[in-house]
Every structure is written in C-alpha cells, then in structure tokens.
Motif scaffolding. Structure first.
Motif, PDB file in Angstrom:
ATOM      1  N   LEU A 611       0.847  -1.099  -0.001  1.00 37.86           N
ATOM      2  CA  LEU A 611      -0.208  -0.101  -0.175  1.00 37.86           C
ATOM      3  C   LEU A 611       0.952   1.259  -0.028  1.00 37.86           C
ATOM      4  O   LEU A 611       1.736   1.300   0.837  1.00 37.86           O
ATOM      5  CB  LEU A 611      -0.871  -0.069   1.303  1.00 37.86           C
ATOM      6  CG  LEU A 611      -1.814   1.096   1.329  1.00 37.86           C
ATOM      7  CD1 LEU A 611      -3.079   0.788   2.182  1.00 37.86           C
ATOM      8  CD2 LEU A 611      -1.359   2.343   1.941  1.00 37.86           C
ATOM      9  N   TYR A 612       0.621   2.146  -0.803  1.00 35.97           N
ATOM     10  CA  TYR A 612       1.185   3.407  -1.271  1.00 35.97           C
ATOM     11  C   TYR A 612       0.254   4.601  -0.910  1.00 35.97           C
ATOM     12  O   TYR A 612      -0.791   4.627  -1.491  1.00 35.97           O
ATOM     13  CB  TYR A 612       2.213   3.526  -2.462  1.00 35.97           C
ATOM     14  CG  TYR A 612       3.384   2.285  -2.613  1.00 35.97           C
ATOM     15  CD1 TYR A 612       4.532   2.706  -2.525  1.00 35.97           C
ATOM     16  CD2 TYR A 612       2.775   1.128  -2.926  1.00 35.97           C
ATOM     17  CE1 TYR A 612       5.439   1.507  -2.744  1.00 35.97           C
ATOM     18  CE2 TYR A 612       3.851   0.021  -3.205  1.00 35.97           C
ATOM     19  CZ  TYR A 612       5.190   0.331  -3.072  1.00 35.97           C
ATOM     20  OH  TYR A 612       6.038  -0.442  -3.225  1.00 35.97           O
ATOM     21  N   GLU A 624       6.614  10.854  -5.226  1.00 36.01           N
ATOM     22  CA  GLU A 624       5.211  10.553  -6.351  1.00 36.01           C
ATOM     23  C   GLU A 624       4.475   9.593  -5.464  1.00 36.01           C
ATOM     24  O   GLU A 624       3.248   9.674  -5.326  1.00 36.01           O
ATOM     25  CB  GLU A 624       5.555   9.833  -7.497  1.00 36.01           C
ATOM     26  CG  GLU A 624       6.209  10.850  -8.573  1.00 36.01           C
ATOM     27  CD  GLU A 624       5.206  11.839  -8.770  1.00 36.01           C
ATOM     28  OE1 GLU A 624       4.194  11.584  -9.362  1.00 36.01           O
ATOM     29  OE2 GLU A 624       5.504  12.767  -8.771  1.00 36.01           O
ATOM     30  N   ARG A 625       4.907   8.677  -4.788  1.00 38.29           N
ATOM     31  CA  ARG A 625       4.494   7.833  -3.641  1.00 38.29           C
ATOM     32  C   ARG A 625       5.183   7.228  -2.711  1.00 38.29           C
ATOM     33  O   ARG A 625       6.279   7.253  -3.019  1.00 38.29           O
ATOM     34  CB  ARG A 625       3.558   6.539  -4.566  1.00 38.29           C
ATOM     35  CG  ARG A 625       4.355   5.544  -5.253  1.00 38.29           C
ATOM     36  CD  ARG A 625       3.741   4.783  -6.042  1.00 38.29           C
ATOM     37  NE  ARG A 625       3.156   5.300  -6.983  1.00 38.29           N
ATOM     38  CZ  ARG A 625       3.447   5.669  -8.463  1.00 38.29           C
ATOM     39  NH1 ARG A 625       4.845   5.884  -8.653  1.00 38.29           N
ATOM     40  NH2 ARG A 625       2.765   6.344  -9.054  1.00 38.29           N
ATOM     41  N   GLU A 626       4.720   6.913  -1.412  1.00 45.90           N
ATOM     42  CA  GLU A 626       5.643   6.389  -0.472  1.00 45.90           C
ATOM     43  C   GLU A 626       4.637   5.159   0.115  1.00 45.90           C
ATOM     44  O   GLU A 626       3.710   5.050   0.523  1.00 45.90           O
ATOM     45  CB  GLU A 626       5.704   7.384   0.524  1.00 45.90           C
ATOM     46  CG  GLU A 626       6.411   8.404  -0.020  1.00 45.90           C
ATOM     47  CD  GLU A 626       6.651   9.687   1.154  1.00 45.90           C
ATOM     48  OE1 GLU A 626       7.786   9.579   1.702  1.00 45.90           O
ATOM     49  OE2 GLU A 626       5.855  10.469   1.255  1.00 45.90           O
ATOM     50  N   LEU A 627       5.506   4.053   0.324  1.00 48.05           N
ATOM     51  CA  LEU A 627       5.231   2.882   0.901  1.00 48.05           C
ATOM     52  C   LEU A 627       4.696   3.275   2.370  1.00 48.05           C
ATOM     53  O   LEU A 627       5.521   3.742   3.228  1.00 48.05           O
ATOM     54  CB  LEU A 627       6.223   1.795   1.197  1.00 48.05           C
ATOM     55  CG  LEU A 627       5.892   0.490   1.867  1.00 48.05           C
ATOM     56  CD1 LEU A 627       5.020  -0.327   0.835  1.00 48.05           C
ATOM     57  CD2 LEU A 627       7.199  -0.249   2.119  1.00 48.05           C
ATOM     58  N   ARG A 628       3.529   2.743   2.591  1.00 46.93           N
ATOM     59  CA  ARG A 628       3.052   2.890   4.095  1.00 46.93           C
ATOM     60  C   ARG A 628       2.410   1.818   4.802  1.00 46.93           C
ATOM     61  O   ARG A 628       2.346   1.794   6.063  1.00 46.93           O
ATOM     62  CB  ARG A 628       1.905   3.983   4.073  1.00 46.93           C
ATOM     63  CG  ARG A 628       2.240   5.518   3.658  1.00 46.93           C
ATOM     64  CD  ARG A 628       3.166   6.017   4.703  1.00 46.93           C
ATOM     65  NE  ARG A 628       3.835   7.463   4.511  1.00 46.93           N
ATOM     66  CZ  ARG A 628       4.978   7.532   4.472  1.00 46.93           C
ATOM     67  NH1 ARG A 628       5.521   6.613   4.388  1.00 46.93           N
ATOM     68  NH2 ARG A 628       5.259   8.790   3.988  1.00 46.93           N
ATOM     69  N   ALA A 629       2.292   0.774   4.238  1.00 43.79           N
ATOM     70  CA  ALA A 629       1.903  -0.737   4.695  1.00 43.79           C
ATOM     71  C   ALA A 629       1.985  -1.551   3.948  1.00 43.79           C
ATOM     72  O   ALA A 629       2.084  -1.374   2.497  1.00 43.79           O
ATOM     73  CB  ALA A 629       0.501  -0.471   5.265  1.00 43.79           C
ATOM     74  N   GLN A 672      -3.011   3.676  -3.234  1.00 52.35           N
ATOM     75  CA  GLN A 672      -2.722   2.771  -4.145  1.00 52.35           C
ATOM     76  C   GLN A 672      -2.236   1.473  -3.547  1.00 52.35           C
ATOM     77  O   GLN A 672      -1.251   1.273  -2.817  1.00 52.35           O
ATOM     78  CB  GLN A 672      -1.759   3.531  -5.304  1.00 52.35           C
ATOM     79  CG  GLN A 672      -1.812   4.639  -5.722  1.00 52.35           C
ATOM     80  CD  GLN A 672      -0.699   5.516  -6.497  1.00 52.35           C
ATOM     81  OE1 GLN A 672       0.290   5.360  -5.948  1.00 52.35           O
ATOM     82  NE2 GLN A 672      -1.195   6.008  -7.674  1.00 52.35           N
ATOM     83  N   VAL A 673      -2.810   0.400  -4.191  1.00 51.75           N
ATOM     84  CA  VAL A 673      -2.463  -0.950  -3.595  1.00 51.75           C
ATOM     85  C   VAL A 673      -2.343  -1.877  -4.759  1.00 51.75           C
ATOM     86  O   VAL A 673      -2.606  -1.680  -5.812  1.00 51.75           O
ATOM     87  CB  VAL A 673      -3.663  -1.547  -2.853  1.00 51.75           C
ATOM     88  CG1 VAL A 673      -3.277  -3.084  -2.540  1.00 51.75           C
ATOM     89  CG2 VAL A 673      -3.814  -0.718  -1.718  1.00 51.75           C
ATOM     90  N   GLY A 674      -1.179  -2.790  -4.684  1.00 48.78           N
ATOM     91  CA  GLY A 674      -0.830  -3.649  -5.675  1.00 48.78           C
ATOM     92  C   GLY A 674       0.362  -4.660  -5.354  1.00 48.78           C
ATOM     93  O   GLY A 674       0.603  -4.661  -4.113  1.00 48.78           O
ATOM     94  N   GLY A 675       0.989  -5.094  -6.298  1.00 48.27           N
ATOM     95  CA  GLY A 675       2.034  -6.063  -6.086  1.00 48.27           C
ATOM     96  C   GLY A 675       3.400  -5.598  -6.184  1.00 48.27           C
ATOM     97  O   GLY A 675       4.452  -6.244  -6.095  1.00 48.27           O
ATOM     98  N   SER A 676       3.572  -4.306  -6.584  1.00 49.35           N
ATOM     99  CA  SER A 676       4.975  -3.901  -6.592  1.00 49.35           C
ATOM    100  C   SER A 676       4.746  -1.981  -6.687  1.00 49.35           C
ATOM    101  O   SER A 676       3.580  -1.641  -6.864  1.00 49.35           O
ATOM    102  CB  SER A 676       5.769  -3.957  -7.893  1.00 49.35           C
ATOM    103  OG  SER A 676       5.529  -3.338  -8.995  1.00 49.35           O
ATOM    104  N   SER A 677       5.889  -1.410  -6.684  1.00 48.24           N
ATOM    105  CA  SER A 677       5.799   0.057  -6.689  1.00 48.24           C
ATOM    106  C   SER A 677       5.393   0.391  -7.900  1.00 48.24           C
ATOM    107  O   SER A 677       4.945   1.739  -8.270  1.00 48.24           O
ATOM    108  CB  SER A 677       7.079   0.681  -6.386  1.00 48.24           C
ATOM    109  OG  SER A 677       8.161   0.529  -7.354  1.00 48.24           O
TER     110      SER A 677
END
Length: 790
Positions: A611-612, A624-629, A672-677
């Motif tokens: 989750l970003y 642009e986005r950051e990993l949060r969970a 944003q949620v998925g399998g990679s950045s």
C-alpha cells in the motif's frame, strides 16, 4: 540531575532494574562508574565484584551469532548462518523475521551471550554501499517493521539487541572520518524513520536494549557525541530507555560522548579514556550527577540481561538449518520467467554452470561472518531433488568470476547437451564487504561473458544470482529467466533448489530498486563522499522515490517479484471518503482500507500486498508515492482474500522543518495498492483534513500567501492585496465589465491577474509598507503577525 530524578521508566520490566541500578551506582566511586563506561576488551563489559555486578557479554550478528574470543574473525563458535538482511527483507514477512530473531536469541542463550549486535537498518542510499548486505532496504517503513519484528524475536528469548548504526551510515569509504551532511527533513523522513519505527512505535518493553552509534559525523558532529541525536531525539522525543554503545573504535572525545548520552565505549580503551572521564569530573567539566545517571542507565540493562539469562540453554541445529532454508526460499525473488522456463519440469536434464554452484557465496564479509553449522551446496541439493543422472556440471569460471576460453567452451558443450541451463553468478567477497564500497554495480566480467556465451548457445538459460545488493544485467534481454537468490545463508543452496524445482512457489519481492546502470542511481556521482564530506544532495529521492520522481524505468522496480501462479487485484474500499488525521492523536480515528485479491492461477502461493500513499497536489516537494503498509497473504488456487489496513496521521505526514515536527497538509490523497511500486491496479481517493493542524509561526519574513488556510486568515490576505492595489483579485467580480471585453482582452487580463497574484503571494511581509506606498504600515504588519503568528 541526580540519579533519583530521572524520568519514570515506562518499560515495566526495566523499571525495577533501574531502581536496583540507582542503588548500586550510589555505592560506586567515580572511578568505578568510569570503569563501567568502557568495555573489558572486545566482547564484554566490566563488572564490579564487590557489588556483585557481573560483566555482560556481547556478540556480533546480525544474521547469525559470531561469538569469538578475541578481535579477529576466526575461532567463532559454530552457529546457524541465516540469510543476510536483503534476503530476509525480501520475504516482506514480519512473522518470519520474528522467527529468525527467536532462533538467534536461543543460540545466544546457549553461548552465554547477553546482547547480539544487530540488526542493521541504515538506508541503501546507493547500491555501491559496501555494507548493504547487512541492511534491509532503501525504504524506512519496510526496514523499520522488519527490524521491530526481528528485535521482538531475539528479546523474547531474554537476549538483547543493538540497533545499528545510528545514524546516516551509508558508506564504508573513510567511514570513521566523513561527515554525512543531510538536511533536517531528509534526515527525519528517510534516515531516522526506520529507527523511530523500531524504537518509538513499539511498546516500551519491545525497544532494543541498546542502540549503536555510527562511526561517521552527522552535519559536522561525531555521531558518538551528537547530543541532539542521542539525547534530544532518541531519549527525549522517542522515549528510548536502553543504552547507547559506540561502534567499535567509534569514540573520539569520550567526555563529550558521555555528556551527549553515549553510555558504553567498545572495545575497551583501558585507562586511556577512563582517566579522561575521572579528570573531567574532578575538574567540573562533567557533572557527577550526569555520570551517575548515564552509568545507572547502562547498569539497569546489565542487571536485566543477567536476570533473563538461562544457563545451560541449548538449541536444535537441524531445526534452525531448516528454518534458514525456509527463510531463504521465501526471500528468493523471481525477477523474470519468460515462457515459464521455471519451475523445472520432472525429467528435465539440467546443466549447472558456475563455481558458485559448488562453492556458494552465502554470507557477507567482515564483522558479520558466521562459522556455520553446515553449508548446503546448490549443485548437491539439485541432485538430491532431480537425481544425479539429470544434473551435469561445468565450472564456467572460478570463485572470483574469472573465466577462460576453455572454461566457456566446456560450459557451452555441457549446456547444449541439456534441456535447461542454470548459471550461478554473483559477487565474490572481493566485490562487497564491510570496510570498502563497491566501485561499480557490475558482475565480474568473466561471469557476464559466460552468461552471454550460454545465452547465444541455448534458448533456456536461467541466471541464479548470489549477491548482497543490486547488480547490473547487460544480458537481461538475452535470457528468459532470472532468479535473485541473495546471500542466502548456510541453507541457501537448498532454498534455491526448492524454488527452481517448484517445491516452493517464489514469493519474494525486491526490498530495493535494481537500476539499469549506476548512472541511473540517485547519489551518482556524489557517492561515496570524499575529503571528509558526504553530501546528501538528492534529499528524499533515493531508490524508487528517485526513479518515480524522474520518470526513470528501472531494471526491476522496488517491490517487484514474480510467482508461479497469478494474483488479480479486484477491489478496494475505504471506510470513509474523508479522514481527519488529528482524530488519530486521541487514540482513535484510523482510516480503514480493504483490498481484495484472488489467486487465479493453478498453484498455491503467497503474495505481498503493498500500500502506497500519494498526495495529489502537494504544497511541499514530495515523492510520487511512498510505501505506508504491507501484508503477506497465502492463497490456494481459485481462492480470494481481503486484506485490511489501518492508516493513521503519520501515513499522510511529511516532516515540516519550520515546526521541526511531522505535519499533514489537508487535501486529496490517493491510496494505491498492488504487487509492486510500479504495479498498483487499485486506487482509492480520500479527502484528508487536519482539524488541529499546526502551522509554522508567521514572522515579518513570512509571505502574503502564508495567511491562507489559517482561521480568519482570508480576511487578512484580502486586506493586504487591497493595500497593494490588487483588490480586483479578491473583491467580487464585475461581470458586466468582463462582458465588454473581447476574448483577446479577457485572456490578457487573466494572464495579467495570474502574474500579479503570483507576485503578491510570494512577497515577504516586511516589504508591504514600501510596496503599498504606506497604505499598509509597519505597525499594521506587526499587529497581523501578533494575531496570526501562532
């Protein structure tokens, strides 16, 4: 302050030992207190026999116990060598990190070790970092959460940890004398956040028993005597209650270190620094109460360590080897698999090429080297699973990656007689180690030559890598499959065999970005820093943050990893469309995010759901986005699951250098949620509010636009624009007058209005009296600052 005036200890276990420590220290002379603040040799503290205080034993980690009897690397007791930090982090499995920690804790108990020196959680600023194989990630959230779980596992066995290296320790070149020069925001968002997660965002009893200060300077101040870092941030802001130990030989000014909050000097320096402490007390340069407090904070942990030690402990070496194999397999990353070359089908004739297949590189070089209880060779493990008749081997190159025409020809001949070719390649010890940085990110030239020759001769070449950090792959388009095996520990050979044959479905994800070339990395060409200065000019933008912001396509992105099955992300929902982040300050008000995915393939497997968070229109420069969970889930074929995340205030925050604290800008955020950045198919949008938002105080140097967003600030803003003769920009629009303008005149007016507004918005308040011709006086500016200054 006296030892009795220390802040109440929140750790319920440590609190009792602190009271005992205060009582013991009150009976000590200055000389005895000074004695305790330096090690007795390399691996233990001093004791004070007359008070019944025994020494405490420490040992190197972090991926296996290295208990030695002297300063050298030889002669350590046999211990399980687990996968190094990149391999463990690539599992993205905190439960597994906790298991590894627990196993390491058991082995420490069995060896009479009270504190294990690890884990290391410095950021991978550049893939050239010589010690990257000891560090988890380029992302502080992933590194912090993995570290917290690892620490919990070790300390759950009654053995302490030493979280290292605090802080901004990212290069080996001139590591003892170089200053890491970094701005305040980058320091907190990138280089301190992982430490904060493992210290301040866990219960007090889960904090690491010790923190190790780094060799380097930070903005010109030695880390081992950096009061703002060791006391202001670590103890006062984060509430840390353990002790700080220097890296080995990391002390410069011992008295300054004690005053700053550095408790223990390692290794011992005999009477050299001890006498300096004693002399400083007698001269009045070091307060006796400060010395007593620092000593008591150290003694409290020593007492706890002895109370939790279990003499006569043993461990199951075979069970730990099996755990190492399981961890290694789960951390392996399937980078590429065109045509489903993998897994190897039954009956496949396999050519195993490369010296690493017979003599694998399974751990890093330097202080973390472990004397393993056994070592599994990939070739032997493949023979055990496939049968000796199905496996042929050719050396291809030696352990340093050097090859010859004859070795290449032999490898090609063996390959042409088989169905699939497995090439084992990677970095030898001479390429990456503690003590020096890598000069490039290339494999040894002989390995690249060997891979290219095999790819030209055979359509099914699988490259299996053994390395501690990212490498370049000039042959990436020439081979159908690539497997990142990392430095997989003593059971890494079996782990690789399990993944190649399909006994284990790969589920590892990259914990660092693999760039196409060194020139594509954020710190190039400023890495390593030289002449005593490492300038962190790239700021926040390391790893995927750099690639995303600059629109660069990496070789393989952060979070990437394939599987032998397929996962489809099908739905996302939040429990609210608006979220007041300040409600989280009261212990509630979390934003719930649920993401649903399905295993649409034919094999059971595990997926890392990432989750970003992305701010749509940031008011400050942000990634642009950051990993949060993140979460790792298991799914049978055809099964689906919904993963639940809870986000709080910090997940939307940035570090505000005006407030010297974390702040949230109200606005629109994408989740944003998925399998990679780079593969984030699900997106939900939420309007973030901050009902108790703190803002930087207004001064005469503030700008006109700084009134906006403050209660009542719009009226003051309008007043200032009118004083500048720009009332038309804020007063009600004269629609009749606008209607008389031609389209060209209307366009020119709007362009002029935008320019005028930009000019006014960014004008410092102290300029208003002159620019308004006195219509806005100095007295009025001062009055507005007083009213809106907070």
């Amino acid at each position: 302050m006296s030892t009795a005036e220390h802040a109440p200890v929140k750790n319920p276990v440590l609190a009792g030992f602190r009271r005992q420590a205060d009582a013991l220290v009150a009976q000590m002379s200055v000389e005895e207190q000074a004695l305790l603040l330096s090690g007795d040799g390399w691996w233990q503290t001093h004791g004070i026999e007359r008070l019944g205080l025994a020494p405490m034993v420490v040992s190197d980690g972090p991926h296996g116990l290295r208990k030695v009897n002297g300063p050298g690397l030889d002669g350590s007791v046999p211990a399980t060598c687990f996968p190094t930090a990149p391999g463990l982090a690539a599992t993205w499995n905190t439960a597994l990190a906790r298991e590894v920690g627990a196993a390491l804790g058991l082995e420490a108990q069995a060896s009479g070790v009270h504190i294990v020196l690890g884990p290391g959680i410095n950021m991978k600023r550049s893939p050239l970092g010589g010690r990257n194989f000891e560090y988890f990630s380029e992302d502080p959230v992933l590194a912090g959460r993995m570290a917290a779980a690892y620490i919990d596992g070790v300390q759950g066995q009654g053995v302490g940890t030493s979280l290292k290296h605090f802080a901004v320790n990212n290069q080996e070149f001139e590591r003892m004398s170089t200053s890491s020069d970094v701005d305040e925001r980058t320091l907190h968002e990138i280089y301190l956040q992982a430490f904060e997660i493992a210290i301040a965002q866990v219960p007090p009893e889960a904090q690491p028993w010790s923190v190790m200060s780094s060799y380097n300077l930070i903005n010109g101040v030695q880390a081992s005597e950096h009061r703002e870092l060791l006391t202001g941030i670590l103890r006062e802001r984060w509430g840390y209650e353990g002790f700080v130990v220097s890296d080995w030989g990391g002390i410069r000014d011992r008295v300054a270190g004690v005053i700053a909050g550095n408790h223990l000097e390692m290794p011992g320096s005999g009477a050299h620094n001890r006498q300096k402490i004693i002399d400083a007390v007698h001269a009045g340069a070091l307060d006796r109460a400060v010395l007593a407090r620092v000593t008591a904070e150290l003694v409290a942990v020593i007492l706890m360590a002895h109370a939790r030690h279990r003499p006569g402990s043993t461990f199951d070496a075979e069970a730990h080897h099996a755990l190492s194999r399981r961890v290694g397999a789960e951390g392996i990353v399937l980078l590429k698999n065109e045509g489903n070359v993998l897994p190897l089908a039954a009956g496949t004739r396999v050519a195993v090429i490369g010296d690493f297949a017979q003599a694998p590189r399974y751990q890093g070089a330097g202080s973390s080297q472990v004397n393993p209880t056994r070592v599994a060779r990939p070739h032997d493990e493949l023979v055990a699973l496939l049968g000796a008749e199905q496996v042929r081997h050719a050396r291809g190159c030696d352990e340093e990656g050097v090859t010859t025409d004859a070795l290449v020809a032999e490898a090609v001949a063996v390959a042409q007689a088989c169905d699939v070719v497995l090439v084992f390649a990677g970095l030898p010890d001479s390429y990456e180690s503690e003590g020096f940085d890598r000069r490039h990110i290339d494999l040894p030239p002989g390995q690249d030559r060997l891979i290219e020759a095999l790819a030209a001769a055979h359509p099914k070449v699988v490259v299996v890598l053994m390395n501690g950090s990212a490498v370049a792959m000039p042959w990436v388009d020439s081979v159908p499959a690539i497997v990142e095996g990392w430095l997989g520990g003593q059971a890494g050979g079996g782990a690789i065999a399990d993944v190649l044959t399909g006994r284990v479905n790969p589920s590892g994800k990259l914990s660092e970005t693999f760039p196409v070339s060194l020139q594509q990395t954020a710190a190039w060409p400023n890495f390593p820093g030289r002449d005593g200065q490492a300038w962190y000019g790239e700021g926040l933008f390391i790893g995927y943050r750099h690639h995303d912001k600059r629109g660069l396509q990496p070789l393989f992105p952060f979070g990437h990893g394939l599987s032998y099955t397929r996962y489809d992300y099908t739905a996302i929902r939040t429990d609210a469309s608006t979220f007041d982040v300040d409600a989280d300050l009261d212990g509630g008000g979390r934003l719930v995010v649920e993401a649903t995915l399905e295993n649409t393939g034919e094999r059971a497997g595990q997926e890392v759901v990432q989750l970003y968070v992305r701010e749509r229109a940031p008011h400050v420069v942000r990634p642009e986005r950051e990993l949060r969970a993140f979460a790792k889930v298991s799914l049978a074929p055809g099964a689906s699951t919904t993963v639940r995340f809870e986000l709080g205030r910090r997940d939307f925050a940035h570090y505000d250098i005006g407030l010297h604290d974390w702040a949230v800008t109200p606005g629109t955020y994408d989740i944003q949620v998925g399998g990679s950045s780079r593969e984030l198919p699900l997106c939900a949008t939420v309007e973030v509010q901050a009902s108790r938002a703190r803002r930087q105080p207004l001064t005469r140097q503030s700008m006109v636009q700084d009134f906006l967003g403050r209660p009542g600030g719009q009226a003051a803003y309008d007043e200032l624009l009118r004083a500048l003769g720009m009332g038309g920009l804020v007063d009600p629009v004269d629609e009749a007058a606008l209607a008389k303008l031609t389209p060209e005149q209307l366009a020119a007016k709007r362009k002029g209005d935008r320019g005028a507004l930009a000019f006014a918005n960014e004008m410092p308040l102290y300029k208003l009296p002159a620019m308004s011709g006195g219509r806005c006086s100095d007295a009025r500016i001062d009055a507005l600052v007083r009213v809106f200054g907070g």
